[in-house]
Write a protein that holds these residues in place. Structure first.
Motif, PDB file in Angstrom:
ATOM      1  N   VAL A   1       0.845  -1.200   0.000  1.00 41.74           N
ATOM      2  CA  VAL A   1       0.000   0.000   0.000  1.00 41.74           C
ATOM      3  C   VAL A   1       0.881   1.250   0.000  1.00 41.74           C
ATOM      4  N   ILE A   2       1.914   1.229   0.813  1.00 44.75           N
ATOM      5  CA  ILE A   2       2.840   2.362   0.856  1.00 44.75           C
ATOM      6  C   ILE A   2       3.470   2.603  -0.510  1.00 44.75           C
ATOM      7  N   ALA A   3       3.650   1.539  -1.292  1.00 45.33           N
ATOM      8  CA  ALA A   3       4.299   1.632  -2.602  1.00 45.33           C
ATOM      9  C   ALA A   3       3.357   2.082  -3.717  1.00 45.33           C
ATOM     10  N   GLN A   4       2.106   2.378  -3.403  1.00 49.66           N
ATOM     11  CA  GLN A   4       1.162   2.803  -4.440  1.00 49.66           C
ATOM     12  C   GLN A   4       1.606   4.106  -5.106  1.00 49.66           C
ATOM     13  N   THR A   5       1.432   4.166  -6.425  1.00 45.68           N
ATOM     14  CA  THR A   5       1.748   5.406  -7.146  1.00 45.68           C
ATOM     15  C   THR A   5       0.741   6.501  -6.816  1.00 45.68           C
ATOM     16  N   TYR A   6      -0.470   6.108  -6.410  1.00 45.00           N
ATOM     17  CA  TYR A   6      -1.472   7.070  -5.945  1.00 45.00           C
ATOM     18  C   TYR A   6      -1.331   7.203  -4.435  1.00 45.00           C
ATOM     19  N   ARG A   7      -1.197   8.418  -3.946  1.00 45.77           N
ATOM     20  CA  ARG A   7      -0.777   8.632  -2.571  1.00 45.77           C
ATOM     21  C   ARG A   7      -1.884   9.042  -1.592  1.00 45.77           C
ATOM     22  N   ASP A   8      -3.052   9.430  -2.087  1.00 47.07           N
ATOM     23  CA  ASP A   8      -4.085   9.954  -1.188  1.00 47.07           C
ATOM     24  C   ASP A   8      -4.938   8.815  -0.633  1.00 47.07           C
ATOM     25  N   TRP A   9      -4.386   8.075   0.311  1.00 47.37           N
ATOM     26  CA  TRP A   9      -5.070   6.941   0.906  1.00 47.37           C
ATOM     27  C   TRP A   9      -4.890   6.942   2.418  1.00 47.37           C
TER      28      TRP A   9
END
Length: 232
Positions: free
Chosen positions: A26-34
């Protein structure tokens, strides 16, 4: 305080050996607004220590909840209660998201704002370490029969036939779904079931609204050593 766009919910029970891998994906997601919502379903291993460590790293992006052991459906439902995002995603604590997972599915929602939820293909690693790149093609050919229209590169919007196709066979894994909160409504995982609860969950969503899918693997599903805690 600005609310996150996506809430990722991870139920876990005695998975200290794989939990960090799931969180790191999850930390490695290219989308950051989580935000990440982890429900510890009564673990008796090092899980609480792992959660403390990640809370110190992620701060407000990290929410952890502990409950007595009630099963993964109850844990996911508890996670939904504590989540704040406009979209809700689900990840099992022994599986992984691939880096573009959230970004690609949000592209699909942007192209089709009417969608209730999105799913995707995923890869599968068996107990011997052999990897199948497309689970839908190799394991669930019924998924390839769903009528759909192309709305972008690899992005598809399905028709109402999705519900009837899902009745014929399971193919939407828990970890590939991204659900719009408004569409979720009162739909929850059935806590009476210990098997195929995600099948019923996505059937209910497919009956309630339209869906779309990203035709590329966006998650990695690992084979299970045992079924003591059912993460399907």
């Amino acid at each position: 305080m600005k609310l996150p766009t996506v809430s990722v919910i991870i139920p876990t029970y005695n998975r200290a050996d794989t939990l960090s891998r799931a969180i790191d994906s999850v930390i490695a997601q290219t989308y950051r607004d989580w935000e990440l919502v982890i429900v510890d379903d009564g673990s008796a291993d090092a899980t609480p220590h792992i959660l403390e460590t990640y809370h110190s790293i992620l701060g407000e992006q990290f929410i952890s909840v502990r409950q007595s052991n009630r099963g993964c459906s109850a844990a996911r439902n508890r996670g939904i209660e504590h989540s704040r995002g406009r979209f809700v995603a689900f990840l099992d604590s022994d599986d992984e998201f691939l880096p573009p997972k959230l970004a690609r599915q949000l592209e699909l929602f942007a192209a089709c704002p009417e969608l209730a939820f999105a799913y995707s293909d995923y890869s599968f690693v068996d107990l011997e370490g052999s990897r199948t790149e497309s689970a839908l093609t190799a394991k669930f050919p019924v998924a390839r029969t769903v009528p759909a229209r192309i709305v972008g590169a690899g992005l598809h919007a399905t028709g109402p036939e999705l519900f009837e196709t899902l009745l014929r066979g399971y193919f939407i894994a828990t970890i590939v779904g991204l659900v719009r909160r408004e569409a979720l409504g009162a739909i929850r995982f059935d806590e009476r079931l210990s098997y195929a609860e995600e099948w019923l969950f996505y059937l209910r969503l497919a009956r309630a609204g339209r869906a779309g899918f990203v035709d590329e693997p966006l998650a990695l599903h690992h084979g299970k050593q045992h079924k003591a805690y059912v993460d399907a």
